[in-house]
Design an enzyme around this catalytic site. Structure first.
Site, PDB file in Angstrom:
ATOM      1  CB  CYS A  30      -0.831   0.014   1.319  1.00 43.54           C
ATOM      2  SG  CYS A  30      -2.068   1.348   1.219  1.00 43.54           S
ATOM      3  CB  CYS A  46      -1.519   3.803   8.109  1.00 41.92           C
ATOM      4  SG  CYS A  46      -2.500   4.398   6.752  1.00 41.92           S
ATOM      5  CB  CYS A 103      -0.980  -0.271   8.260  1.00 37.57           C
ATOM      6  SG  CYS A 103      -1.777  -1.420   7.260  1.00 37.57           S
ATOM      7  CB  CYS A 156     -18.778  -4.441   5.344  1.00 41.98           C
ATOM      8  SG  CYS A 156     -17.736  -3.290   6.195  1.00 41.98           S
ATOM      9  CB  CYS A 190     -18.444   0.225   9.080  1.00 45.75           C
ATOM     10  SG  CYS A 190     -17.490  -0.407  10.382  1.00 45.75           S
TER      11      CYS A 190
HETATM   12  N1  SAM Z   1      -6.791   0.775   2.860  1.00 46.91           N
HETATM   13  C1  SAM Z   1      -8.051   1.058   3.398  1.00 46.91           C
HETATM   14  C2  SAM Z   1      -7.885   2.199   4.223  1.00 46.91           C
HETATM   15  O1  SAM Z   1      -6.883   2.361   5.137  1.00 46.91           O
HETATM   16  O2  SAM Z   1      -8.714   3.161   4.282  1.00 46.91           O
HETATM   17  C3  SAM Z   1      -8.829  -0.244   4.164  1.00 46.91           C
HETATM   18  C4  SAM Z   1      -7.874  -1.230   4.682  1.00 46.91           C
HETATM   19  S1  SAM Z   1      -7.412  -0.531   6.286  1.00 46.91           S
HETATM   20  C5  SAM Z   1      -6.071  -2.006   6.831  1.00 46.91           C
HETATM   21  C6  SAM Z   1      -8.733  -0.497   7.385  1.00 46.91           C
HETATM   22  C7  SAM Z   1      -8.373  -0.268   8.962  1.00 46.91           C
HETATM   23  O3  SAM Z   1      -7.919  -1.205   9.596  1.00 46.91           O
HETATM   24  C8  SAM Z   1      -7.562   0.896   9.266  1.00 46.91           C
HETATM   25  O4  SAM Z   1      -8.153   2.236   8.997  1.00 46.91           O
HETATM   26  C9  SAM Z   1      -7.103   0.722  10.613  1.00 46.91           C
HETATM   27  O5  SAM Z   1      -8.170   1.324  11.418  1.00 46.91           O
HETATM   28  C10 SAM Z   1      -7.102  -0.704  10.834  1.00 46.91           C
HETATM   29  N2  SAM Z   1      -5.855  -1.412  11.148  1.00 46.91           N
HETATM   30  C11 SAM Z   1      -4.989  -1.554  10.162  1.00 46.91           C
HETATM   31  N3  SAM Z   1      -3.839  -2.043  10.854  1.00 46.91           N
HETATM   32  C12 SAM Z   1      -4.132  -2.242  12.135  1.00 46.91           C
HETATM   33  C13 SAM Z   1      -3.303  -2.525  13.444  1.00 46.91           C
HETATM   34  N4  SAM Z   1      -2.106  -3.091  13.102  1.00 46.91           N
HETATM   35  N5  SAM Z   1      -4.029  -2.596  14.501  1.00 46.91           N
HETATM   36  C14 SAM Z   1      -5.372  -2.313  14.620  1.00 46.91           C
HETATM   37  N6  SAM Z   1      -6.016  -1.821  13.607  1.00 46.91           N
HETATM   38  C15 SAM Z   1      -5.602  -1.514  12.421  1.00 46.91           C
HETATM   39 FE1  SF4 Z   2      -2.919   1.263   3.442  1.00 45.13          FE
HETATM   40 FE2  SF4 Z   2      -2.852   0.208   5.950  1.00 45.13          FE
HETATM   41 FE3  SF4 Z   2      -3.011   2.638   5.515  1.00 45.13          FE
HETATM   42 FE4  SF4 Z   2      -5.079   1.074   4.574  1.00 45.13          FE
HETATM   43  S1  SF4 Z   2      -4.442   1.282   6.786  1.00 45.13           S
HETATM   44  S2  SF4 Z   2      -4.160   2.955   3.624  1.00 45.13           S
HETATM   45  S3  SF4 Z   2      -3.867  -0.796   3.975  1.00 45.13           S
HETATM   46  S4  SF4 Z   2      -1.282   1.760   4.987  1.00 45.13           S
END
Ligand code: SAM
Ligand code: SF4
Ligand code: DTB
Length: 339
Positions: free
Chosen positions: A54, A58, A61, A129, A189
């Site tokens: 990605c 973040c 992530c 979803c 959500c």
């Molecule tokens: N990429 C898209 C986005 O970020 O909008 C969708 C997928 S993203 C993985 C969805 C959500 O997963 C993130 O907004 C975050 O809140 C949650 N998430 C990701 N990594 C995480 C982690 N290590 N611990 C807890 N929540 C996590």
């Molecule tokens: Fe990409 Fe993870 Fe951020 Fe979603 S949460 S935008 S998968 S880096």
């Protein structure tokens, strides 16, 4: 669904956080029982339909290309693979199937492919979803037309802490996607992550943002950070479990009709903490042995927990059972007097 709107200032939210723990839980469970069937927990299953690589940064992530997490990246799954996973989730008792993609935002071509998945999963009798990143004008409407029920897009944290977690998209970008989702008639959500090193005030800031959305989201996932080696937050100090429970309770009071989901992080949470989360008003979990890329409790562990706590997930009850009226203190007094 028409949901009332509110003006929750951070100080009002903090005042709830500062209640004695038992008073807060009492209040939260009372609100819960006036708005939701007692002892019911909805089950959602997750599938990562496109994993890793990605472009966003973040800090929490494992799927960000900016971190070295040893995650195997995978292109978009094909339709039969997704349907097989959805069928399995249904057989295991899930009522909603959530598909997540590690995208900043989907292209029209990518959206075409997800739309096929959404209609096919919907035709299996599951709620649908997706979480695909930011949406452009018209994309939410296309998802709605395909039969999508919920779009997940989290605010993640308070505006004040946000800049320490993500630099590649702004808070405002997130609010704009949420508006597109809402305007298209989709259920929202939207929630966040706790335990990223934020202060209590910042947790209150996240809840106040969520509760002040007009209307507030139908579904509110509260995640505990899953600390993945290689991400910048891997060594963050653990959050006090009671603070996590308090956040669920405050969310329940602020957003009485929303379904609050005890989301990521249950693998590192003991059964007693999870039970307190249900008492505080959580009424949904991610069910299935994998979240997107990290582990979730075994089916057998969740089934045992539900049995020990007398919880159930039958979706028929969701429709048929009216909210349980809160017992009046005098009822308890009378019960005590018979002992
Ligand atoms: N990429 C898209 C986005 O970020 O909008 C969708 C997928 S993203 C993985 C969805 C959500 O997963 C993130 O907004 C975050 O809140 C949650 N998430 C990701 N990594 C995480 C982690 N290590 N611990 C807890 N929540 C996590
Ligand atoms: Fe990409 Fe993870 Fe951020 Fe979603 S949460 S935008 S998968 S880096
Ligand atoms: C949400 O708030 N939590 C889920 C879902 N929405 C998509 C994702 C949790 C991801 C946890 C880390 C992982 O497994 O990759």
């Amino acid at each position: 669904m028409h949901l009332p709107t509110n003006n929750w200032t951070i100080n009002k939210v903090l005042a709830l956080y500062e209640l004695p723990f038992m008073d807060l839980l009492w209040q939260a469970q009372t609100v819960h029982r006036s708005n939701h069937p007692a002892n019911h927990v909805q089950l959602s299953s997750l599938l990562s339909i496109k994993t890793g690589a990605c472009p966003e940064d973040c800090a929490y992530c494992p799927q960000s290309s900016k971190h070295n997490t040893e995650l195997e990246q995978e292109p978009l799954l094909d339709l039969p693979t997704v349907l097989q996973a959805a069928q399995q989730a249904k057989e295991q008792g899930a009522s909603r199937f959530c598909m997540g993609a590690a995208w900043r935002s989907p292209t029209e071509h990518q959206l075409d492919q997800v739309i096929e998945m959404v209609s096919a999963v919907k035709n299996m009798g599951l709620e649908t979803c997706v979480t695909l990143g930011m949406l452009k004008d018209g994309q939410a409407e296309r998802l709605k037309a395909a039969g999508l029920d919920y779009y997940n897009h989290n605010l993640d944290t308070s505006p004040e802490f946000y800049g320490q977690i993500i630099s590649t998209r702004t808070y405002q970008d997130r609010l704009e996607t949420l508006e597109r989702v809402r305007d298209a008639g989709l259920n929202t959500c939207c929630g966040g992550i706790l335990g990223m090193g934020e202060t209590r005030r910042q947790r209150a800031g996240l809840l106040s943002q969520l509760a002040n959305l007009q209307p507030y989201p139908e579904s509110v996932p509260i995640n505990q950070l899953v600390k993945v080696p290689g991400t910048p937050l891997a060594e963050t100090e653990d959050l006090d479990p009671f603070e996590f429970v308090r956040t669920i309770a405050v969310a329940r009071i602020l957003m009485p009709k929303a379904v609050i989901r005890l989301s990521a992080g249950r693998e590192n949470m003991d059964d007693s903490t999870q039970a307190l989360c249900f008492l505080a008003g959580a009424s949904s979990i991610f069910y299935g042995e994998q979240l997107l890329t990290t582990a979730n409790p075994q089916f057998s562990a969740d089934q045992a927990l539900f049995q020990r706590l007398g919880l159930h997930s039958q979706t028929t009850l969701e429709k048929d059972t009216p909210p349980t009226a809160p017992a009046r203190p005098s009822t308890y007094q009378a019960a005590l007097e018979t002992l």
